[in-house]
Scaffold this active site. Sequence first.
Site, PDB file in Angstrom:
ATOM      1  N   HIS A   1       1.212  -1.277  -0.213  1.00 61.98           N
ATOM      2  CA  HIS A   1       0.024  -0.065   0.117  1.00 61.98           C
ATOM      3  C   HIS A   1       1.006   1.351  -0.330  1.00 61.98           C
ATOM      4  O   HIS A   1       1.478   1.784  -1.190  1.00 61.98           O
ATOM      5  CB  HIS A   1      -1.219   0.039   1.103  1.00 61.98           C
ATOM      6  CG  HIS A   1      -1.978   1.093   1.345  1.00 61.98           C
ATOM      7  ND1 HIS A   1      -2.245   2.017   0.396  1.00 61.98           N
ATOM      8  CD2 HIS A   1      -2.818   1.199   1.906  1.00 61.98           C
ATOM      9  CE1 HIS A   1      -3.078   3.032   0.807  1.00 61.98           C
ATOM     10  NE2 HIS A   1      -3.183   2.661   1.352  1.00 61.98           N
TER      11      HIS A   1
ATOM     12  N   HIS B   1      -1.000   0.988 -12.277  1.00 61.24           N
ATOM     13  CA  HIS B   1      -1.742   0.520 -10.973  1.00 61.24           C
ATOM     14  C   HIS B   1      -2.884  -0.184 -10.459  1.00 61.24           C
ATOM     15  O   HIS B   1      -3.201  -0.663 -11.552  1.00 61.24           O
ATOM     16  CB  HIS B   1      -1.840   2.232 -10.556  1.00 61.24           C
ATOM     17  CG  HIS B   1      -2.527   3.109  -9.115  1.00 61.24           C
ATOM     18  ND1 HIS B   1      -3.783   2.285  -8.782  1.00 61.24           N
ATOM     19  CD2 HIS B   1      -1.473   3.287  -8.383  1.00 61.24           C
ATOM     20  CE1 HIS B   1      -3.592   2.983  -7.632  1.00 61.24           C
ATOM     21  NE2 HIS B   1      -3.109   3.331  -8.056  1.00 61.24           N
TER      22      HIS B   1
ATOM     23  N   ASP C   1       3.678   7.143  -7.620  1.00 67.86           N
ATOM     24  CA  ASP C   1       5.019   6.658  -6.711  1.00 67.86           C
ATOM     25  C   ASP C   1       6.356   6.766  -7.124  1.00 67.86           C
ATOM     26  O   ASP C   1       7.322   6.933  -6.585  1.00 67.86           O
ATOM     27  CB  ASP C   1       4.766   5.477  -6.458  1.00 67.86           C
ATOM     28  CG  ASP C   1       3.366   5.100  -5.385  1.00 67.86           C
ATOM     29  OD1 ASP C   1       2.899   6.064  -4.931  1.00 67.86           O
ATOM     30  OD2 ASP C   1       2.424   4.551  -6.137  1.00 67.86           O
TER      31      ASP C   1
END
Length: 426
Positions: free
Chosen positions: A265, A306, A364
Amino acid sequence: MIKRSAKLSVDGKAVIELPILEGSLGYDVIDIGQLGGNGLFTYDPGFSSTAACQSDITYIDGEKGVLLHRGYPIEILAEKSDYLEVCYLLFEGSLPTAEQKVDFERTIRYHTMVNRSIELFISGFRYDAHPMAMLCGLVGAMSSFYHDSLDITDQQQRTISAHRLIAKMPTMAAMCHKHYIGQPFIYPDNSLSYAENFLHMMFGTPCEEYKVHPALTKAMDRIFLLHADHEQNASTSTVRLAGSSGANPFACIAAGIAALWGPAHGGANEAVLNMLNEIGDEKNIPQFLKRAKDKQDPFRLMGFGHRVYKNHDPRATVMRESCDEVLSVLGLENDPLFKLAKKLEQIALEDDYFVEKKLYPNVDFYSGIILKALGIPVEMFTVIFATGRTVGWISHWNEMISNPYRIGRPRQLYTGAKTQKFPYSQ
């Protein structure tokens, strides 16, 4: 009167009529609440096809690469707003007027200090305690300090708790960093903006004044803004589930932090840096891309693709701009690690396999590069994620508490032993 319904037949016999509920955007959902009375439950590991709640806060269209907060596209918010304005939007339900924004910023600014006992509490952690372990404990402990805002049935008290969490999270996050590296805590400076104050507390020392470059402040603010909320992810769902028991807001946010700590996560941007270090050099990129395409090889390109977005991550486009600006301001364009990252990005965006699979760089990938460039250690990456996400968590918690709700109680498909006789007697 049910406008639309779905009919479920079992063994070709019984027919159960289930209402279909329509949202303002996205998929319609089948209300399965009455299945239990017919001796049936649904089975959906990971809840990938289950809507567990009704919400007005955030909407994601993964196929089109859309992220909306209260109806506003994330790209527009990143361009025209700042983090605290988005905090107001998520919690209050609308963008603030100029006067409301000033009042809100003033409120947050004057809640940044933490109780002196919290400083003593954090000093009790081992010198090498992971910052996420410290943050989880600190937030959970806040309920022992702020007894005046624990009545979850009182909207004013819920709002006070929200303001305290949003304001104090950067202070506690920076304290975790300082304890981890063995430096004295730096107190917040109310003359600074939210992101500027955080960097001041992270990198300042009593020995000399720390000046924050405006481009770095802007990048930090965007990192907070782009992580503010992301619908019903694992940590947000955890906050809602904990909150459904009537737990106080600080305990619920601590539960969210614990869920975020998991590498699947909140640890993705840290995994990006680990991957870049593993690749090591630009000349090794083709070898690692080949491994990424091999389903038998455990290696995966971190920061690409994703779970929700099957197209571009809309946050990544914004973060990429900040990434380029930060590297330029800091003169790191030729740093080997960052050159490797940009080369990997370029090759992956042009490679037929990754284009076909729509494995585009996500938020990210770029946030990990920015945080590394700012000098933030990887152990702090998820702490910063938690700091930005706090407003999303507390907004979802407040939304749930503000409406009729039931304690969460998932069911199971039992596959254990049937009733057995005890094998011996006394």
